[in-house]
Design an enzyme around this catalytic site. Structure first.
Site, PDB file in Angstrom:
ATOM      1  N   HIS A 127      20.452  -4.561  39.939  1.00  0.00           N
ATOM      2  CA  HIS A 127      20.079  -3.146  39.903  1.00  0.00           C
ATOM      3  C   HIS A 127      19.478  -2.634  41.198  1.00  0.00           C
ATOM      4  CE1 HIS A 127      17.457   0.344  39.090  1.00  0.00           C
ATOM      5  NE2 HIS A 127      18.450   0.714  38.298  1.00  0.00           N
TER       6      HIS A 127
ATOM      7  N   HIS B   4      21.413  -2.384  27.917  1.00  0.00           N
ATOM      8  CA  HIS B   4      20.971  -2.010  29.260  1.00  0.00           C
ATOM      9  C   HIS B   4      20.625  -3.254  30.069  1.00  0.00           C
ATOM     10  CE1 HIS B   4      17.799   0.091  31.935  1.00  0.00           C
ATOM     11  NE2 HIS B   4      18.988   0.511  32.329  1.00  0.00           N
TER      12      HIS B   4
END
Length: 254
Positions: free
Chosen positions: A61, A16
């Site tokens: 992100h 991740h």
């Protein structure tokens, strides 16, 4: 026939935003974080795509860069050069082009975070479609990337995971819809990428796993950092674990 993105054996460990551990000076989605994940033997890296002011696709992100750099501006307000400067002492910025070209053996799970990124993202992915999964909470953004990839001449479409609307429809259909109906609903989807729960609502169930598999779709669960929970989920039939601790997951699930 499964998409070539899924060639390695299960369970799949998706790093991740790369790999950061306590004490690291580098931040998520940075060149150093991706390098650390691959050094830990991760085959899959999950990341996110935004576009800079000058149209470059970067791995980042949030809409804003404040959380990881301290600067309050948006990615879309910064040029590539400015963002490289902000990330220079935080592990280094990765553009999507550099990520795909610089890590040719890595399989990428890429989330389109903004509409502005879809066309350029699809064009960059096209030569690498066999090792990319396109994701987005927005089914419209996800489809826009796939369309751009096809328009750029990709030999095959990238793999793809369902957006929020498709997931909601799937959860409703799992209870009663026959398998052929569910298969038609998910005909353009290769994976359901979901959390175990959303607030008080349980998303992941054994029935969902069984029905998804019957429809030819994998189930990946995010974001799981507890090793015992990883093992439990894999034991239930989950195909992939999205985790901040890919190093621990790869050892635990070997």
């Amino acid at each position: 026939m499964p998409h070539p993105y899924f060639d390695p054996p299960r369970p799949r460990v998706l790093a991740h935003r790369g790999l950061t551990v306590p004490g690291d000076e580098h931040v998520e989605n940075s060149l150093a974080a991706v390098t650390a994940a691959i050094s830990a033997d991760a085959t899959y890296v999950e990341s996110d795509c935004h576009a800079t002011l000058d149209g470059e696709v970067v791995l980042f992100h949030d809409d804003s860069v404040e959380r990881v750099t301290g600067d309050p501006r948006l990615v879309a307000e910064l040029t590539l050069r400015e963002l490289r400067g902000l990330m220079a002492d935080r592990g280094g910025l990765l553009t999507l082009a550099d990520a795909l070209d610089g890590f040719p053996d890595t399989r990428w799970n890429l989330d389109a975070k903004a509409s502005a990124v879809t066309e350029r993202m699809g064009t960059l992915i096209a030569p690498h479609a066999h090792r990319v999964l396109v994701a987005s909470f927005s089914d419209a953004r996800r489809q826009a990337v796939l369309n751009a990839t096809a328009a750029a001449g990709a030999g095959i479409r990238p793999a793809t995971s369902a957006g929020s609307r498709t997931i909601a429809a799937t959860l409703a259909a799992v209870a009663a819809a026959p398998t052929p109906v569910l298969r038609r609903m998910l005909r353009d989807v290769d994976a359901l990428q979901i959390p175990p729960r959303q607030g008080a609502v349980r998303i992941l169930t054994d029935r969902l796993i069984r029905r998804a598999h019957a429809a030819g779709v994998e189930v990946h669960v995010w974001t799981i950092d507890d090793v015992d929970e990883m093992r439990h989920l894999v034991g239930r039939g989950v195909d992939g674990i999205v985790t901040d601790r890919a190093d621990q997951a790869l050892k635990a699930l070997a």
